[in-house]
Every structure is written in C-alpha cells, then in structure tokens.
Design a protein around this motif. Structure first.
Motif, PDB file in Angstrom:
ATOM      1  N   ARG A 189       6.029   0.591  -5.930  1.00 56.53           N
ATOM      2  CA  ARG A 189       6.456  -0.204  -4.777  1.00 56.53           C
ATOM      3  C   ARG A 189       7.766  -0.946  -5.016  1.00 56.53           C
ATOM      4  NH1 ARG A 189       2.155  -0.593  -1.204  1.00 56.53           N
ATOM      5  NH2 ARG A 189       0.306   0.496  -1.979  1.00 56.53           N
ATOM      6  N   GLY A 223       5.207  -8.233   1.940  1.00 62.27           N
ATOM      7  CA  GLY A 223       6.637  -8.431   1.941  1.00 62.27           C
ATOM      8  C   GLY A 223       7.154  -9.405   0.912  1.00 62.27           C
ATOM      9  N   HIS A 224       6.297  -9.827  -0.016  1.00 59.43           N
ATOM     10  CA  HIS A 224       6.744 -10.765  -1.052  1.00 59.43           C
ATOM     11  C   HIS A 224       7.454 -10.053  -2.199  1.00 59.43           C
ATOM     12  CE1 HIS A 224       4.526 -14.059   0.807  1.00 59.43           C
ATOM     13  NE2 HIS A 224       3.451 -13.282   0.851  1.00 59.43           N
ATOM     14  N   GLY A 225       7.200  -8.764  -2.379  1.00 60.84           N
ATOM     15  CA  GLY A 225       7.810  -8.035  -3.477  1.00 60.84           C
ATOM     16  C   GLY A 225       7.257  -8.409  -4.829  1.00 60.84           C
ATOM     17  N   ASP A 256       1.807  -9.666  -2.968  1.00 56.63           N
ATOM     18  CA  ASP A 256       1.363  -8.606  -2.069  1.00 56.63           C
ATOM     19  C   ASP A 256       0.055  -7.995  -2.565  1.00 56.63           C
ATOM     20  OD1 ASP A 256       3.714  -8.757  -0.454  1.00 56.63           O
ATOM     21  OD2 ASP A 256       4.784  -7.628  -1.982  1.00 56.63           O
ATOM     22  N   CYS A 285       8.427  -3.420  -6.995  1.00 56.54           N
ATOM     23  CA  CYS A 285       8.137  -4.855  -6.990  1.00 56.54           C
ATOM     24  C   CYS A 285       8.263  -5.424  -8.411  1.00 56.54           C
ATOM     25  CB  CYS A 285       6.710  -5.116  -6.505  1.00 56.54           C
ATOM     26  SG  CYS A 285       6.428  -4.795  -4.755  1.00 56.54           S
ATOM     27  N   ASP A 297      -0.646  -9.041   5.814  1.00 63.08           N
ATOM     28  CA  ASP A 297       0.431  -9.810   5.198  1.00 63.08           C
ATOM     29  C   ASP A 297       1.053  -9.029   4.050  1.00 63.08           C
ATOM     30  OD1 ASP A 297      -0.191 -11.834   6.926  1.00 63.08           O
ATOM     31  OD2 ASP A 297      -1.492 -12.882   5.516  1.00 63.08           O
TER      32      ASP A 297
END
Length: 295
Positions: free
Chosen positions: A174, A146-148, A249, A176, A144
């Motif tokens: 990243r 992709g939430h950033g 993430d 993020c 899982d």
C-alpha cells in the motif's frame, strides 16, 4: 506497489453478506486481491430458518436462488470496484465461520466486515473466526482511511515475527509507513526472570527496544523501501495500541500473546483491538509469516 518476497496462496477469501454495511469490507478485499495479484473469492452463507430435520425442497430452492442472485450482484460490484483477477463465488448452507475456516486452505488471507462501530457482539464471525483459522483475518471497520500508516502491535511472544511480517507486507503493497508499537508495561504477562526490569524503567525500556529491533531488523532488510518506526512505550499494551490506531489505516496484531493460556481463544489484547480499535484490524496467526520461512 512493491512485489512480495514469497509465494502466496491463490485467493483472497471474503465473507460477503450483500448489505450496504458490507461494502467497505468488499472494497478492502478487492484492493487486497488487486495489490497481491490474487483471485477474489466471495463466500455467502444462507441460514435455514427451520429445525435441522425439516425438509422443504421448494423453500430451499428459493433460498438458494436468492443466494445465487446476491453473489452475482456482489461479483458485479467487485468488478466495478476494480477487481482485476478472477472473481469467484461460493454459496453454502452452513454457518459463515465454519465455511470460511473450511474454505481457507487456498486463501492467502480472509476479509470480513464489522457492522459495529464499537464493541462487536460475542459469537459474531469477526470475533470467532481469528481464533479458529490459521490464516490472517482482516476485520474491516468502516470506510475511514487515508492516513498512510500501518501499525503493528508487538509483544515479547513468538508471534511478534509473524505480526511484523504481515504488517510490513501490507505497508509495502500500500506504499505506507509502518510503525511497530510495543506496550512494555505488562508485568502480569512476563516470565519471572523479567520481573526485576519493572523496578527500573530505563532498563525495561532498553530491553524492550532491543527486543523490537531484533524482530524488525530482518524485515527491514527484506523491505528496505518501507519506512519503519519502532516505538517501545512504557504503557499497557491496550492503551498504547488504541492510541496508535487512531491515526492508522490498519492495525496488525498477533492472535495470542505472552499471557494467552487457552489455544482456542484470542489473546486479551487482540480481542480488545477487535472490539475497540477505530480502524481496520488484522489478526495474524504465528507460524504463517515467520521471516525465516519467507520465500
């Protein structure tokens, strides 16, 4: 991708076992090495199934060849996943945790996988390794993402600076956001002088907010492009962090908090995150990432 503000060790060390369940962790290790501009070291440990005094050169040769073949497969997979630096391999006939601790001197961090979606078994490498090494350990849970968002769980202990330092590095690499969370409702793990704060929630909130800002401020200055939210919460640390991890993430916590007494064990909150957090978890030892020591 942001450049880091300090020197790094030469590689990302990955505990490889060749299984399908290990692939998300390999992906993370490859990406970590790529983002940091480091080599990737794949380490595989094979188990001797006989008593320690038993000698059988033929059987040992079979195990070694199988391990070598597995590592070649892992190196090919790492390159297919985008590894850009050197991909090196290491085969050992030793327990995985012992080997990773021993080989971590040149590692910037260690990455391992977790095959369990919920509580991990006692004595597993993922639960034992963070309490034995002085390197950050990233335990990858599933594919899982992709939430950033990177979440850092911070308490009032000396490990807070190290935790935020590693977390903001990851967020910068990243690209993020970073959310720094503190569950303030922990009266059993504070010095006696702080106990009166728990009789006045407004004062408790104000004191913990000031503590968080003090920890975060030098890192904000060092990484000004990272968006950082600071969240003191009047909740128990475990509940606050598990809730925050639901949209993260990566969750970053220290190895031991204010209430940890045994230097050989993880803190209770860190251990709970390893067992129950729904996302990948990084356990960071205190002295490695102190802001005053960053290059």
């Amino acid at each position: 991708m942001a450049a880091l503000t300090r020197a790094q060790r030469s590689n990302v060390l990955f505990g490889y076992d060749g299984t399908k369940e290990n692939d998300p962790a390999l992906r993370w290790a490859v990406e970590e090495a790529r983002l940091r501009g480091l080599d990737l070291m794949l380490c595989y440990c094979w188990h001797w199934p006989y008593p320690s005094g038993h000698v059988d050169a033929g059987v040992q040769a079979v195990f070694q060849r199988a391990g070598e073949n597995l590592l070649r497969k892992g190196a090919r997979r790492a390159r297919a996943l985008g590894a850009q630096g050197k991909v090196r391999t290491l085969l050992r006939r030793e327990p995985a945790c012992d080997t990773l601790v021993y080989e971590s001197d040149d590692a910037e961090l260690i990455v391992v996988g977790s095959h369990e979606r919920h509580r991990m078994p006692a004595g597993s490498t993922a639960t034992e390794l963070p309490s034995r090494t002085r390197r950050p350990v990233v335990v990858v849970r599933g594919a899982d993402g992709g939430h950033g968002l990177v979440v850092a769980g911070v308490d009032a202990s000396e490990s807070a600076d190290a935790t935020v330092g590693f977390a903001i590095e990851e967020a910068a690499l990243r690209e993020c956001d970073l959310r720094v969370v503190h569950g303030a409702w922990e009266p059993g793990a504070v010095p006696e002088s702080d106990l009166p704060l728990f009789a006045d929630k407004a004062k408790l909130f104000q004191a913990r907010a000031a503590m968080l800002e003090k920890v975060v401020h030098p890192w904000r200055r060092r990484y000004p492009k990272v968006h950082v939210d600071v969240m003191p919460l009047l909740e128990r640390p475990r509940e606050a962090l598990l809730d925050a991890a639901g949209t993260a993430d990566l969750l970053v916590v220290g190895d031991r908090g204010t209430g940890s007494l045994d230097p050989l064990l993880l803190g209770a909150t860190s251990s709970a995150m390893l067992h129950h957090a729904p996302c990948t978890v990084a356990i960071v030892p205190a002295p490695r990432y102190a802001a005053q020591n960053a290059a």
